[in-house]
Design a protein around this motif. Sequence first.
Motif, PDB file in Angstrom:
ATOM      1  N   VAL A 340       0.810  -1.222   0.000  1.00 54.17           N
ATOM      2  CA  VAL A 340       0.000   0.000   0.000  1.00 54.17           C
ATOM      3  C   VAL A 340       0.842   1.270   0.000  1.00 54.17           C
ATOM      4  CG1 VAL A 340      -1.650   1.350   1.371  1.00 54.17           C
ATOM      5  CG2 VAL A 340      -2.072  -1.086   0.933  1.00 54.17           C
ATOM      6  N   PRO A 341       1.868   1.402   0.824  1.00 57.64           N
ATOM      7  CA  PRO A 341       2.663   2.642   0.773  1.00 57.64           C
ATOM      8  C   PRO A 341       3.262   2.918  -0.607  1.00 57.64           C
ATOM      9  CG  PRO A 341       3.154   1.428   2.773  1.00 57.64           C
ATOM     10  CD  PRO A 341       2.314   0.520   1.925  1.00 57.64           C
ATOM     11  N   GLU A 342       3.730   1.885  -1.290  1.00 55.04           N
ATOM     12  CA  GLU A 342       4.286   2.093  -2.633  1.00 55.04           C
ATOM     13  C   GLU A 342       3.192   2.503  -3.612  1.00 55.04           C
ATOM     14  OE1 GLU A 342       6.879  -0.221  -6.103  1.00 55.04           O
ATOM     15  OE2 GLU A 342       6.615  -1.166  -4.125  1.00 55.04           O
ATOM     16  N   LEU A 343       2.033   1.873  -3.498  1.00 53.82           N
ATOM     17  CA  LEU A 343       0.920   2.248  -4.373  1.00 53.82           C
ATOM     18  C   LEU A 343       0.500   3.690  -4.114  1.00 53.82           C
ATOM     19  CD1 LEU A 343      -1.261  -1.003  -4.108  1.00 53.82           C
ATOM     20  CD2 LEU A 343       0.192  -0.316  -6.021  1.00 53.82           C
ATOM     21  N   GLN A 344       0.461   4.091  -2.854  1.00 61.87           N
ATOM     22  CA  GLN A 344       0.109   5.479  -2.532  1.00 61.87           C
ATOM     23  C   GLN A 344       1.144   6.452  -3.080  1.00 61.87           C
ATOM     24  OE1 GLN A 344      -0.343   4.883   1.741  1.00 61.87           O
ATOM     25  NE2 GLN A 344      -2.539   5.257   1.596  1.00 61.87           N
ATOM     26  N   ALA A 345       2.409   6.063  -3.037  1.00 62.13           N
ATOM     27  CA  ALA A 345       3.464   6.931  -3.578  1.00 62.13           C
ATOM     28  C   ALA A 345       3.303   7.112  -5.086  1.00 62.13           C
ATOM     29  CB  ALA A 345       4.836   6.339  -3.255  1.00 62.13           C
ATOM     30  N   LEU A 346       2.949   6.042  -5.782  1.00 62.01           N
ATOM     31  CA  LEU A 346       2.712   6.131  -7.219  1.00 62.01           C
ATOM     32  C   LEU A 346       1.524   7.033  -7.511  1.00 62.01           C
ATOM     33  CD1 LEU A 346       3.266   2.375  -8.140  1.00 62.01           C
ATOM     34  CD2 LEU A 346       4.711   4.289  -8.869  1.00 62.01           C
ATOM     35  N   ILE A 347       0.475   6.930  -6.693  1.00 61.93           N
ATOM     36  CA  ILE A 347      -0.711   7.770  -6.875  1.00 61.93           C
ATOM     37  C   ILE A 347      -0.362   9.245  -6.650  1.00 61.93           C
ATOM     38  CG2 ILE A 347      -2.959   8.299  -5.813  1.00 61.93           C
ATOM     39  CD1 ILE A 347      -3.232   5.212  -5.404  1.00 61.93           C
ATOM     40  N   GLU A 348       0.486   9.521  -5.673  1.00 67.41           N
ATOM     41  CA  GLU A 348       0.951  10.893  -5.441  1.00 67.41           C
ATOM     42  C   GLU A 348       1.710  11.409  -6.660  1.00 67.41           C
ATOM     43  OE1 GLU A 348       0.872  13.202  -3.040  1.00 67.41           O
ATOM     44  OE2 GLU A 348      -0.047  12.172  -1.332  1.00 67.41           O
ATOM     45  N   LYS A 349       2.593  10.560  -7.219  1.00 68.98           N
ATOM     46  CA  LYS A 349       3.369  10.976  -8.390  1.00 68.98           C
ATOM     47  C   LYS A 349       2.473  11.259  -9.587  1.00 68.98           C
ATOM     48  CE  LYS A 349       7.687   8.570  -7.212  1.00 68.98           C
ATOM     49  NZ  LYS A 349       8.616   7.468  -7.600  1.00 68.98           N
ATOM     50  N   ALA A 350       1.338  10.568  -9.650  1.00 69.78           N
ATOM     51  CA  ALA A 350       0.414  10.794 -10.764  1.00 69.78           C
ATOM     52  C   ALA A 350      -0.427  12.045 -10.565  1.00 69.78           C
ATOM     53  CB  ALA A 350      -0.502   9.583 -10.924  1.00 69.78           C
ATOM     54  N   GLY A 351      -0.286  12.717  -9.407  1.00 71.94           N
ATOM     55  CA  GLY A 351      -0.953  14.001  -9.221  1.00 71.94           C
ATOM     56  C   GLY A 351      -2.126  13.995  -8.260  1.00 71.94           C
ATOM     57  N   PHE A 352      -2.377  12.860  -7.578  1.00 72.33           N
ATOM     58  CA  PHE A 352      -3.480  12.783  -6.632  1.00 72.33           C
ATOM     59  C   PHE A 352      -2.951  12.891  -5.199  1.00 72.33           C
ATOM     60  CE2 PHE A 352      -4.902  10.370 -10.339  1.00 72.33           C
ATOM     61  CZ  PHE A 352      -6.168  10.907 -10.554  1.00 72.33           C
ATOM     62  N   ASN A 353      -3.689  13.607  -4.366  1.00 73.77           N
ATOM     63  CA  ASN A 353      -3.361  13.646  -2.945  1.00 73.77           C
ATOM     64  C   ASN A 353      -3.805  12.314  -2.333  1.00 73.77           C
ATOM     65  OD1 ASN A 353      -3.648  13.981  -0.077  1.00 73.77           O
ATOM     66  ND2 ASN A 353      -3.548  16.208  -0.379  1.00 73.77           N
ATOM     67  N   SER A 354      -2.854  11.493  -1.926  1.00 70.49           N
ATOM     68  CA  SER A 354      -3.195  10.136  -1.490  1.00 70.49           C
ATOM     69  C   SER A 354      -4.033  10.120  -0.218  1.00 70.49           C
ATOM     70  CB  SER A 354      -1.926   9.302  -1.299  1.00 70.49           C
ATOM     71  OG  SER A 354      -1.140   9.835  -0.249  1.00 70.49           O
ATOM     72  N   HIS A 355      -3.965  11.182   0.577  1.00 65.55           N
ATOM     73  CA  HIS A 355      -4.778  11.219   1.799  1.00 65.55           C
ATOM     74  C   HIS A 355      -6.264  11.254   1.468  1.00 65.55           C
ATOM     75  CE1 HIS A 355      -5.866  12.070   5.960  1.00 65.55           C
ATOM     76  NE2 HIS A 355      -6.647  13.047   5.507  1.00 65.55           N
ATOM     77  N   TYR A 356      -6.617  12.008   0.413  1.00 67.17           N
ATOM     78  CA  TYR A 356      -8.033  12.153   0.051  1.00 67.17           C
ATOM     79  C   TYR A 356      -8.477  11.187  -1.043  1.00 67.17           C
ATOM     80  CZ  TYR A 356      -7.809  16.484   2.735  1.00 67.17           C
ATOM     81  OH  TYR A 356      -7.649  17.403   3.751  1.00 67.17           O
TER      82      TYR A 356
END
Length: 448
Positions: A340-356
Motif C-alpha cells: 500500500v505505501p508504494e501504491l500510494q506513492a505512485l498515486i501521489e506521483k500521478a498528481g493525486f493527494n493520497s490522503h483524500y
Amino acid sequence: MTSQHQRLPMEKVFRDPVHDYVYIQHQLILDLINTSEFQRLRRIKQLGTTSLTFHGAEHSRFGHCLGVYEVTRRICDNFARNYPTQTPGDGGWDDKERLVALCAALLHDIGHGPYSHTFEHIFHTDHEALTVQILTSPETEVNQVLRQVAPDFPAKVAAVIQKTYPNPQVVQMISSQIDADRMDYLLRDSYFTGTNYGNFDLTRILRVMKPYQGGITFAMEGMHAVEDYIVSRFQMYMQVYFHPVSRSMEVILDHLLERANDLYQSHSVDAEATPHMLLPFFNNNFTLQDYLRLDDGVLNTYFNHWRDSKDSILADLATRFLDRRPLKSARIDNTTSQLVPELQALIEKAGFNSHYYTDINDSYDLPYDAYDPKMKKPRTQIELMQEDGSLVELSTVSDLVHAITGKVSGDQRFFFPKEMLNGSEQVDLFEAIYQTFQHHIQNDRLII
C-alpha cells in the motif's frame, strides 16, 4: 387513563410493500409518527450510498421504523394470545409492556443522521446517544408526546434502546441476534435492492417465537426457519451491505466531508460556499436542534455548492460523489498490505493527494455469534426450547449454523482513483507510473 393509552376507535393503516399493512392502534403511536423528529426520517435514506449501487434502494428510515413497529406489534399479539402471564415470574408475557415495546420499536432509529455512519465517523456523533437524547429532552415533540403517558415513560423507552430495561423480553424484541429491527431491514432492504438474499419466512419465525423468564426463545420445530434467517442475513451482508461500489462511494463521501472540515479549520473555505448548517459540527459544538435540522437533502445541497469550489480537491470529490464516479478497489490481506505505501506513492506521483484519494476499508461481520461472556459486548444467543422446556443454543443443534458460527466474513480493500488503471490526458508523462501501478495490481495478488 389518558387518551394516549387508549386504542383508536378504528385502527389506522399505512400501506407497506413489505408487510402489506402497518396497523396503528394507539393514539400514542399516531402522535409519535406525526412529530417533526419522526417525520425527518422520511428525508434520510435507510441504506445511504447503497442506492448508488442498487438504484431501487431509495427507501427511508421512516419506512423501516414503521416496519420494526409492525413486526413488534405482531410479536406482542402472538405473545398476548398464546403466552399470557398467569402468575408473576412465570415467564409469560405481561401485555402492560406492549406500549413501551411499541414505542421503542418505532423510535429505535430516530437519532440517525444523514448518511449516518459516514457522518458519525467524521463528526464523532453517536446515533444511539442522540436517540436517547431525543426521547428524554423536554425540547422535543417526541418527549412531549411520551410524557403524556407518564413522567418517567420517556426514560423507560430509552432504557429499552439502551438495553437496561428490566424486562429482557422487551429488550430482545428490539435488540438481539434475531429481533424486529433485523427482521424488518433484511426483508425491506432485499425488496428495495431487488435482491432475494434477505428473504426468509417471517410468519413462521413469529409463530415459533416464545417468551420465557430470561427473554425470548424459539420452539424447536422452528429451527429450520431460524436457520434460513441466519443464512439470509449472511447473504445480505456479503452481497449487498459489503458491496465494494457502495463502500467506494462511502469513502468518497467520507473524504469529501473531511476535506470540507479541513478547509474550514484552516480558514480556507470559500465564503460563498460556507456550509452554515454544518458549522456547529465543524466546531464540535452542536445542539440537538442543530442535529435535527440535518438530512440527506441538506448535505446534497452543500455538495452541489462545492462542485464550484475554488479548492480543486473539494470540487472534484463533490463531483465524483454526485455524478457517481466510484474509486476502484483491490482486496488486500496481511501479505499484500505492505504494498500500500508504494501504491500510494505512485498515486501521489500521478498528481493525486493520497490522503483524500486512497483509503483502506474493512468490512467484516459475524453471521452468527454464540454467546461468549468474555466478549466486551456479548451478544444474546439464539436459544431453542425443547419439549421438556429446556433450552439449547442454536449452533449446538444446527449443523448449518454451527458451520458459520464465529466465522468472520468480509474483506479489506484498498481504494484508489480509477484513473490509475485507465491513465489520463497526461498518460504519456506518467506512463511508467501507470505501468508500475498496474503491474502490482495484476501480479501481486491484489484482487480487484
